[in-house]
Scaffold this motif. Structure first.
Motif, mmCIF file in Angstrom:
data_model
loop_
_atom_site.group_PDB
_atom_site.id
_atom_site.type_symbol
_atom_site.label_atom_id
_atom_site.label_comp_id
_atom_site.label_asym_id
_atom_site.label_seq_id
_atom_site.Cartn_x
_atom_site.Cartn_y
_atom_site.Cartn_z
ATOM 1 N N MET A 22 0.834 -1.201 0.000
ATOM 2 C CA MET A 22 0.000 0.000 0.000
ATOM 3 C C MET A 22 0.876 1.262 0.000
ATOM 4 S SD MET A 22 -3.008 0.691 -0.262
ATOM 5 C CE MET A 22 -4.540 1.129 0.399
ATOM 6 N N MET A 23 1.965 1.263 0.744
ATOM 7 C CA MET A 23 2.860 2.413 0.798
ATOM 8 C C MET A 23 3.529 2.635 -0.573
ATOM 9 S SD MET A 23 6.020 3.227 3.374
ATOM 10 C CE MET A 23 7.094 1.998 2.689
ATOM 11 N N VAL A 24 3.968 1.565 -1.222
ATOM 12 C CA VAL A 24 4.576 1.675 -2.550
ATOM 13 C C VAL A 24 3.549 2.188 -3.546
ATOM 14 C CG1 VAL A 24 5.539 0.326 -4.466
ATOM 15 C CG2 VAL A 24 6.371 -0.037 -2.135
ATOM 16 N N LEU A 25 2.333 1.726 -3.451
ATOM 17 C CA LEU A 25 1.259 2.179 -4.335
ATOM 18 C C LEU A 25 0.970 3.669 -4.140
ATOM 19 C CD1 LEU A 25 -0.798 1.222 -6.439
ATOM 20 C CD2 LEU A 25 -2.386 0.827 -4.559
ATOM 21 N N VAL A 26 0.931 4.129 -2.908
ATOM 22 C CA VAL A 26 0.680 5.552 -2.632
ATOM 23 C C VAL A 26 1.822 6.411 -3.166
ATOM 24 C CG1 VAL A 26 0.536 7.260 -0.769
ATOM 25 C CG2 VAL A 26 -0.844 5.186 -0.666
ATOM 26 N N TYR A 27 3.059 5.993 -2.959
ATOM 27 C CA TYR A 27 4.199 6.753 -3.488
ATOM 28 C C TYR A 27 4.199 6.757 -5.018
ATOM 29 C CZ TYR A 27 6.472 7.519 0.994
ATOM 30 O OH TYR A 27 6.769 7.948 2.256
ATOM 31 N N GLY A 28 3.819 5.637 -5.616
ATOM 32 C CA GLY A 28 3.741 5.577 -7.078
ATOM 33 C C GLY A 28 2.694 6.536 -7.622
ATOM 34 N N ILE A 29 1.531 6.576 -6.985
ATOM 35 C CA ILE A 29 0.479 7.509 -7.414
ATOM 36 C C ILE A 29 0.932 8.945 -7.215
ATOM 37 C CG2 ILE A 29 -1.846 8.322 -6.857
ATOM 38 C CD1 ILE A 29 -2.579 5.375 -6.331
ATOM 39 N N PHE A 30 1.622 9.229 -6.122
ATOM 40 C CA PHE A 30 2.126 10.579 -5.852
ATOM 41 C C PHE A 30 3.140 11.000 -6.922
ATOM 42 C CE2 PHE A 30 5.224 13.402 -3.774
ATOM 43 C CZ PHE A 30 4.370 14.454 -3.478
ATOM 44 N N PHE A 31 4.062 10.102 -7.278
ATOM 45 C CA PHE A 31 5.050 10.413 -8.304
ATOM 46 C C PHE A 31 4.383 10.635 -9.654
ATOM 47 C CE2 PHE A 31 7.979 9.078 -11.674
ATOM 48 C CZ PHE A 31 8.975 10.024 -11.481
ATOM 49 N N LEU A 32 3.404 9.839 -9.984
ATOM 50 C CA LEU A 32 2.679 9.988 -11.238
ATOM 51 C C LEU A 32 1.933 11.322 -11.290
ATOM 52 C CD1 LEU A 32 2.022 8.447 -13.843
ATOM 53 C CD2 LEU A 32 -0.021 7.585 -12.699
#
Length: 110
Positions: A22-32
């Motif tokens: 979930m943390m990796v997914l949130v950071y990925g969405i933030f970077f995108l």
């Protein structure tokens, strides 16, 4: 009692794996989102300016970054300079870099 501890440890390990994903997914969405709102428009503007400067021809009316309007009278592609004539005075011809041009109005649009 040993069986209960093993099940609890297994559940705790699964919980940390889920939170890590979930943390990796949130950071990925933030970077995108950062790329979409900051970097993408900047690269599109850079491409638009490059296309505008490459289509620059003699006789075009230009606006410089310092706010002066002038007419392009010569273009030198080797060193990226143009000679711009300012005002009604035909003796006011100034060489400048292409990057100092902020807007181009084509001569044949009038």
């Amino acid at each position: 009692m040993g069986i209960l501890l093993t099940e609890t440890e297994t559940a705790a390990a699964g919980n940390t794996t889920g939170s890590l994903i979930m943390m990796v997914l949130v950071y990925g969405i933030f970077f995108l989102a950062m790329w979409f709102f900051f970097f993408r428009p900047q690269s599109k503007e850079k491409k638009r300016m490059a296309a505008m400067l490459s289509s620059l021809t003699i006789g075009d009316c230009v606006l410089t970054t310092s706010g002066f309007y002038g007419i392009v009278i010569d273009i030198s592609d080797e060193d990226n300079t143009v000679i711009v004539e300012f005002g009604n005075n035909k003796n006011c011809r100034i060489p400048m870099e292409k990057s100092a041009i902020s807007r181009v109005e084509k001569a044949n649009e009038n």
